[in-house]
Design a protein around this motif. Structure first.
Motif, PDB file in Angstrom:
ATOM      1  N   UNK A 168       0.783  -1.192  -0.182  1.00 43.27           N
ATOM      2  CA  UNK A 168      -0.163   0.188   0.100  1.00 43.27           C
ATOM      3  C   UNK A 168       0.883   1.052  -0.061  1.00 43.27           C
ATOM      4  N   UNK A 169       0.215   2.230  -0.437  1.00 47.05           N
ATOM      5  CA  UNK A 169       0.959   3.767  -0.199  1.00 47.05           C
ATOM      6  C   UNK A 169      -0.126   4.713  -0.246  1.00 47.05           C
ATOM      7  N   UNK A 170       0.250   5.677   0.641  1.00 49.90           N
ATOM      8  CA  UNK A 170      -0.774   6.730   0.793  1.00 49.90           C
ATOM      9  C   UNK A 170      -0.115   8.133   0.400  1.00 49.90           C
ATOM     10  N   UNK A 171      -0.441   8.748  -0.507  1.00 53.23           N
ATOM     11  CA  UNK A 171       0.106  10.012  -1.047  1.00 53.23           C
ATOM     12  C   UNK A 171      -0.983  11.287  -0.922  1.00 53.23           C
ATOM     13  N   UNK A 172      -0.466  12.298   0.208  1.00 49.91           N
ATOM     14  CA  UNK A 172      -1.459  13.247   0.634  1.00 49.91           C
ATOM     15  C   UNK A 172      -0.608  14.601   0.030  1.00 49.91           C
ATOM     16  N   UNK A 173      -1.168  15.462  -0.409  1.00 47.46           N
ATOM     17  CA  UNK A 173      -0.725  16.886  -0.589  1.00 47.46           C
ATOM     18  C   UNK A 173      -1.551  17.849  -1.427  1.00 47.46           C
ATOM     19  N   UNK A 174      -0.888  18.733  -2.114  1.00 48.38           N
ATOM     20  CA  UNK A 174      -1.602  19.671  -2.741  1.00 48.38           C
ATOM     21  C   UNK A 174      -1.489  19.724  -4.306  1.00 48.38           C
ATOM     22  N   UNK A 175      -2.293  19.682  -5.319  1.00 53.19           N
ATOM     23  CA  UNK A 175      -2.108  19.855  -6.610  1.00 53.19           C
ATOM     24  C   UNK A 175      -2.775  20.930  -7.196  1.00 53.19           C
ATOM     25  N   UNK A 176      -2.517  21.286  -8.352  1.00 56.22           N
ATOM     26  CA  UNK A 176      -3.273  22.466  -9.158  1.00 56.22           C
ATOM     27  C   UNK A 176      -3.682  21.982 -10.477  1.00 56.22           C
ATOM     28  N   UNK A 177      -4.781  22.261 -10.806  1.00 57.34           N
ATOM     29  CA  UNK A 177      -5.046  22.035 -12.288  1.00 57.34           C
ATOM     30  C   UNK A 177      -4.929  23.367 -13.047  1.00 57.34           C
TER      31      UNK A 177
END
Length: 131
Positions: free
Chosen positions: A72-81
């Motif tokens: 498993x892997x958890x990736x949290x953060x902020x992205x921009x579109x």
């Protein structure tokens, strides 16, 4: 581990809702940015991306915080579109949980929400905190 979010973003760049929906596991949960409806199967995830991809989104990850284990892997953060169809730019928070499915990684959970400052002007938030 950052390649995992790249798999989703690369699929998004194809503008093909089938390629994006295929990145999700057999028992997914997508809580999307611009819909109040949780998406919990291939068909509903695909339907969401049919509309979302019409805006020609180009995603950029601004911040990423990754935790992982063997399957498993958890990736949290902020992205921009940046939306090619309109020129609009939207910043959002995200969380992905990836699980290993045979030899590939699939998205089991994906939550995305527009940044509060994008929805409520920052001055209004600061005034609310000050009172």
């Amino acid at each position: 581990p950052s390649w995992r979010s790249g798999l989703w973003n690369d699929a998004l760049a194809t503008l093909d809702p089938d390629q994006v929906a295929a990145r999700y596991s057999e028992a997914p949960c997508l809580l999307p940015t611009v819909s109040d409806v949780p998406r919990t199967d291939y068909d509903t995830i695909r339907a969401y991306f049919v509309d979302f991809l019409k805006k020609e989104p180009q995603g950029t990850i601004l911040e990423s915080y990754v935790t992982s284990g063997p399957d498993w892997c958890m990736d949290d953060g902020i992205y921009e579109f940046k939306f090619g169809a309109t020129g609009d730019v939207v910043k959002a928070r995200y969380s992905f949980v990836y699980t290993k499915d045979g030899d590939s990684w699939k998205i089991a959970h994906h939550h995305s929400s527009q940044m509060p400052e994008e929805v409520v002007p920052k001055a209004s938030l600061e005034a609310a905190v000050a009172t």
